[in-house]
Design an enzyme around this catalytic site. Structure first.
Site, PDB file in Angstrom:
ATOM      1  CE  LYS A 102      -4.533  -1.409   1.614  1.00 54.04           C
ATOM      2  NZ  LYS A 102      -4.329  -2.856   1.943  1.00 54.04           N
ATOM      3  CD  GLU A 124     -11.933   5.625   2.126  1.00 51.22           C
ATOM      4  OE1 GLU A 124     -12.039   6.838   1.885  1.00 51.22           O
ATOM      5  OE2 GLU A 124     -11.407   4.807   1.341  1.00 51.22           O
ATOM      6  CB  SER A 389      -0.254  -8.083  -1.267  1.00 49.87           C
ATOM      7  OG  SER A 389      -1.059  -8.930  -0.477  1.00 49.87           O
TER       8      SER A 389
END
Ligand SMILES: *Cc1c(COP(=O)(O)O)cnc(C)c1O
Length: 406
Positions: A102, A124, A389
């Site tokens: 991310k 958010e 990931s």
């Protein structure tokens, strides 16, 4: 390479088109006020993504702060244990700073905010992973950071809430409705509408209105570009198959981007959760239909009223009732095959990779590991590259409490 009339030699020039469409998917379905703000972001991105200064700065950050390139690891013991002659490899986004992919798009988004002269980033978060990555980027650049989070999630995700606060972010509690991700999205959008002169909204995946699906893909494509080069250097050839888990779809689009124009089979893995019944899974591409939510047209899971349906997965990073528009497009033309893996197989894969390779994967990534193992068993020969990931530290307490040590 041409696939179903789509030319992949020039794919990234043509997809999305200038209005943000991948075929019929994507676009920007927002209020006129938000449309203005999105246009401003799109124009700024068009400029910076051609700017040598911006590109050089992002490269430097990736190398010196994030620790890129992340390695590709050969999964030697796991491959041998299959007894098939198929070789498994992992792209190690678990070794990216903050422990997942991310940060790749959060650093890009925050650098864009700096270039646009913004003072604040807004987002958010559900499980808190996107919030932590963005709070990290904000601290690095000296930007204010407001993270909107439902009160239910705030209670469930205490360690991530603490991380965001330590990093200097403001965690804004959202108490409306069910007080989870959906309400947090609404509150963050509303805040952005009020503050867009000084702030930029940072979406956490390849979803939302144009230009986010394109921009987040572009920032994540470093994963695929590195992996392709590394894999060829290690083995002298391309992998036969590439596998990644699909929530909103950012880590998967990142690695897929490196291989779309290659003779490589590509698989996206969605969470089947507890099973096929609506509400028990979050496999939007497999069971969903076309629809508009959160400002974009894609394939989504709807309830009887046409609203986004409740979804479930053991991996909180995958429980989203839709996927990015580019995935819907690649699904329809058949370039990427989408399949599902349930909770139980995922937990097995979590333990298998931990025990056989000394790598504790995130539960999200464990979906891809489970599928990679299944695929390898079915293939008989060749090689499979799995996108790992993220790392599983964040999931330890939950796994031990719910499943125990196996
Ligand atoms: C958030 C997250 C995902 C799911 O998001 P995508 O946008 O689908 O990549 C997958 N793995 C990890 C480790 C995550 O934190």
């Amino acid at each position: 390479m041409k696939y179903n009339n789509v030319e992949f030699d020039t794919y990234f020039k043509n997809y999305p088109d200038k209005n943000g469409y991948f075929g019929k998917y994507g676009g920007s379905y927002v209020t006129p006020e938000l449309a203005r703000a999105m246009k401003e972001i799109a124009e700024a991105y068009e400029t910076v993504c051609k700017s040598p200064d911006f590109i050089a700065e992002l490269r430097r950050i990736r190398k010196e702060f994030q620790g890129r390139p992340t390695p590709v690891s050969y999964l030697k013991r796991l491959s041998a244990s299959l007894g098939t002659g198929v070789h498994l490899y992992a792209k190690r986004e678990d070794l990216n700073h903050t422990g997942a992919h991310k940060l790749n798009h959060c650093m890009g988004e925050a650098l864009l905010a700096k270039y646009m002269g913004k003072k604040k980033v807004i987002a958010e978060t559900g499980a808190g992973q996107h919030g932590v990555a963005l709070a990290t980027a904000a601290a690095y650049f000296g930007l204010e950071c407001d993270i909107y989070m439902g009160s239910v999630d705030i209670k469930k995700q205490a360690p991530n809430v603490a991380r965001m606060k330590v990093l200097g972010a403001r965690v804004v509690e959202v108490t409306e409705g069910l007080a989870t991700l959906k309400e947090a999205v609404d509150a963050a959008f509303a805040a952005y509408c009020r503050e867009y002169k000084d702030a930029i909204y940072c979406i956490g995946s390849v979803v939302g209105p144009h230009p986010f699906p394109m921009m987040v893909r572009d920032f994540q494509s470093i994963v695929g570009i590195e992996a392709r080069e590394q894999f060829i250097e290690m083995t002298g050839a391309l992998p036969d198959a590439v596998v990644a888990c699909v929530g909103g779809g950012s880590n998967s689009m990142g690695i897929f981007a490196g291989f779309l124009n290659d003779p490589v089979e590509i698989y996206g893995v969605e969470p089947l959760g507890r099973g096929e019944k609506m509400g028990d899974h979050a496999a939007s591409l497999k069971y969903g239909e076309e629809g508009i939510m959160h400002g974009f047209n894609s394939i989504m899971l709807k309830d009887e009223n046409g609203e986004p349906s409740p979804v479930y997965s053991v991996a909180s990073g995958l429980d989203y009732p839709s996927s990015g528009p580019e995935h819907a497009f690649l699904h329809d033309i058949g370039r990427v095959k989408y399949d599902v893996v349930g909770d139980e197989e995922t937990i097995d894969a979590f333990y298998t990779l931990s025990r056989m390779e000394g790598i504790i994967p995130a539960i999200e990534s464990s979906h891809a590991v489970a599928y990679g193992i299944k695929l390898a068993k079915a293939m008989g020969k060749g090689s499979v590259l799995i996108n790992l990931s993220g790392r599983g530290d964040k999931d330890m307490d939950y796994i031990i409490e719910k499943y125990g040590i196996r």
